[in-house]
Write an enzyme that holds these catalytic residues in place. Sequence first.
Site, PDB file in Angstrom:
ATOM      1  N   LYS A   9       0.836  -1.200   0.000  1.00 41.47           N
ATOM      2  CA  LYS A   9       0.000   0.000   0.000  1.00 41.47           C
ATOM      3  C   LYS A   9       0.879   1.263   0.000  1.00 41.47           C
ATOM      4  CE  LYS A   9      -3.827  -2.324   2.459  1.00 41.47           C
ATOM      5  NZ  LYS A   9      -4.595  -2.332   3.732  1.00 41.47           N
ATOM      6  N   TYR A  49     -12.162  -2.676  -3.250  1.00 39.24           N
ATOM      7  CA  TYR A  49     -12.696  -2.693  -1.890  1.00 39.24           C
ATOM      8  C   TYR A  49     -14.224  -2.652  -1.847  1.00 39.24           C
ATOM      9  CZ  TYR A  49      -8.121  -2.338   0.436  1.00 39.24           C
ATOM     10  OH  TYR A  49      -6.856  -2.581   0.929  1.00 39.24           O
ATOM     11  N   ASN A 112      -1.689  -0.146   7.490  1.00 40.00           N
ATOM     12  CA  ASN A 112      -1.155  -1.480   7.770  1.00 40.00           C
ATOM     13  C   ASN A 112      -0.362  -2.098   6.619  1.00 40.00           C
ATOM     14  OD1 ASN A 112      -3.300  -2.075   6.153  1.00 40.00           O
ATOM     15  ND2 ASN A 112      -4.406  -3.334   7.638  1.00 40.00           N
ATOM     16  N   HIS A 115      -1.848  -5.446   1.474  1.00 39.98           N
ATOM     17  CA  HIS A 115      -3.096  -6.160   1.229  1.00 39.98           C
ATOM     18  C   HIS A 115      -2.752  -7.543   0.705  1.00 39.98           C
ATOM     19  CE1 HIS A 115      -7.012  -7.296  -0.399  1.00 39.98           C
ATOM     20  NE2 HIS A 115      -6.317  -7.765  -1.419  1.00 39.98           N
ATOM     21  N   GLU A 126      -9.495 -10.674  -7.573  1.00 44.99           N
ATOM     22  CA  GLU A 126      -8.480  -9.611  -7.476  1.00 44.99           C
ATOM     23  C   GLU A 126      -7.386  -9.757  -8.529  1.00 44.99           C
ATOM     24  OE1 GLU A 126      -9.054  -8.831  -2.656  1.00 44.99           O
ATOM     25  OE2 GLU A 126      -7.268  -9.866  -3.371  1.00 44.99           O
TER      26      GLU A 126
HETATM   27  P1  IDP Z   1      -7.324  -7.240   5.612  1.00 47.70           P
HETATM   28  O1  IDP Z   1      -6.548  -6.168   4.871  1.00 47.70           O
HETATM   29  O2  IDP Z   1      -6.543  -7.811   6.762  1.00 47.70           O
HETATM   30  O3  IDP Z   1      -7.899  -8.300   4.720  1.00 47.70           O
HETATM   31  P2  IDP Z   1     -10.048  -6.153   5.800  1.00 47.70           P
HETATM   32  O4  IDP Z   1     -10.992  -6.432   6.914  1.00 47.70           O
HETATM   33  O5  IDP Z   1     -10.319  -6.796   4.483  1.00 47.70           O
HETATM   34  O6  IDP Z   1      -8.574  -6.495   6.328  1.00 47.70           O
HETATM   35  O7  IDP Z   1     -10.013  -4.583   5.619  1.00 47.70           O
HETATM   36  C1  IDP Z   1      -9.394  -4.016   4.476  1.00 47.70           C
HETATM   37  C2  IDP Z   1      -8.551  -2.855   4.912  1.00 47.70           C
HETATM   38  O8  IDP Z   1      -9.404  -1.843   5.427  1.00 47.70           O
HETATM   39  C3  IDP Z   1      -7.565  -3.137   6.045  1.00 47.70           C
HETATM   40  O9  IDP Z   1      -6.350  -3.705   5.609  1.00 47.70           O
HETATM   41  C4  IDP Z   1      -7.346  -1.750   6.603  1.00 47.70           C
HETATM   42  O10 IDP Z   1      -6.431  -1.008   5.785  1.00 47.70           O
HETATM   43  C5  IDP Z   1      -8.733  -1.127   6.444  1.00 47.70           C
HETATM   44  N1  IDP Z   1      -9.511  -1.261   7.677  1.00 47.70           N
HETATM   45  C6  IDP Z   1     -10.157  -2.352   8.137  1.00 47.70           C
HETATM   46  N2  IDP Z   1     -10.780  -2.094   9.293  1.00 47.70           N
HETATM   47  C7  IDP Z   1     -10.512  -0.806   9.566  1.00 47.70           C
HETATM   48  C8  IDP Z   1     -10.863   0.066  10.651  1.00 47.70           C
HETATM   49  O11 IDP Z   1     -11.547  -0.315  11.599  1.00 47.70           O
HETATM   50  N3  IDP Z   1     -10.382   1.339  10.583  1.00 47.70           N
HETATM   51  C9  IDP Z   1      -9.605   1.794   9.564  1.00 47.70           C
HETATM   52  N4  IDP Z   1      -9.265   1.004   8.528  1.00 47.70           N
HETATM   53  C10 IDP Z   1      -9.697  -0.267   8.532  1.00 47.70           C
HETATM   54 MG    MG Z   2      -9.348  -8.127   3.207  1.00 46.01          MG
END
Ligand code: IDP
Ligand code: MG
Length: 149
Positions: A9, A49, A112, A115, A126
């Site tokens: 990212k 997304y 984080n 992805h 994807e």
């Molecule tokens: P993942 O990336 O571990 O698969 P997902 O639940 O698919 O997690 O969420 C996609 C992305 O959305 C996460 O990697 C993160 O960047 C963002 N995200 C998820 N939950 C939150 C939140 O509670 N606050 C802010 N960003 C979030």
């Molecule tokens: Mg995800």
Amino acid sequence: MEKSLVIIKPDGVQRGLIGEIIGRLERRGLRLAAMKFMAVSSSLAAQHYAVHQGKPFYAGLLDYISSGPVVVMAWEGPKAIEAVRQTMGATNPTAAAPGTIRADLALDIGRNLIHASDGPETAAFELGLWFLPEDLVSWARDGERWVFE
Ligand code: IDP
Ligand code: MG
């Protein structure tokens, strides 16, 4: 061989962690099948997304993923989807296991770094969204029999 769609990212690119993140996947033994460095349009971000539409973090997430260039890759190997998710760590870096990319290198759920596809159907969707079929390189590494049984 199973493939996973992985994105470094914009925070990973801006923080100079491209090599560190790729190095971890490479050292794990996964095999790179495709890679490109690109800007993410808002329409591509929304398609990628779409599953999160309606969630409170959705708008911020679209801004985040299109806030700067990303590295998009396909990695393959036995159980590649599960292996990449494990090496990546849990979504919230402070809940991720030590030794994972997110625990070792990140702090905030909204920054984080990486992805990765979360299952076979998601991976197929994807990979098709980010790559053309001909972008995926079919090859074998010398010495691969020491990683893939
Ligand atoms: P993942 O990336 O571990 O698969 P997902 O639940 O698919 O997690 O969420 C996609 C992305 O959305 C996460 O990697 C993160 O960047 C963002 N995200 C998820 N939950 C939150 C939140 O509670 N606050 C802010 N960003 C979030
Ligand atoms: Mg995800």
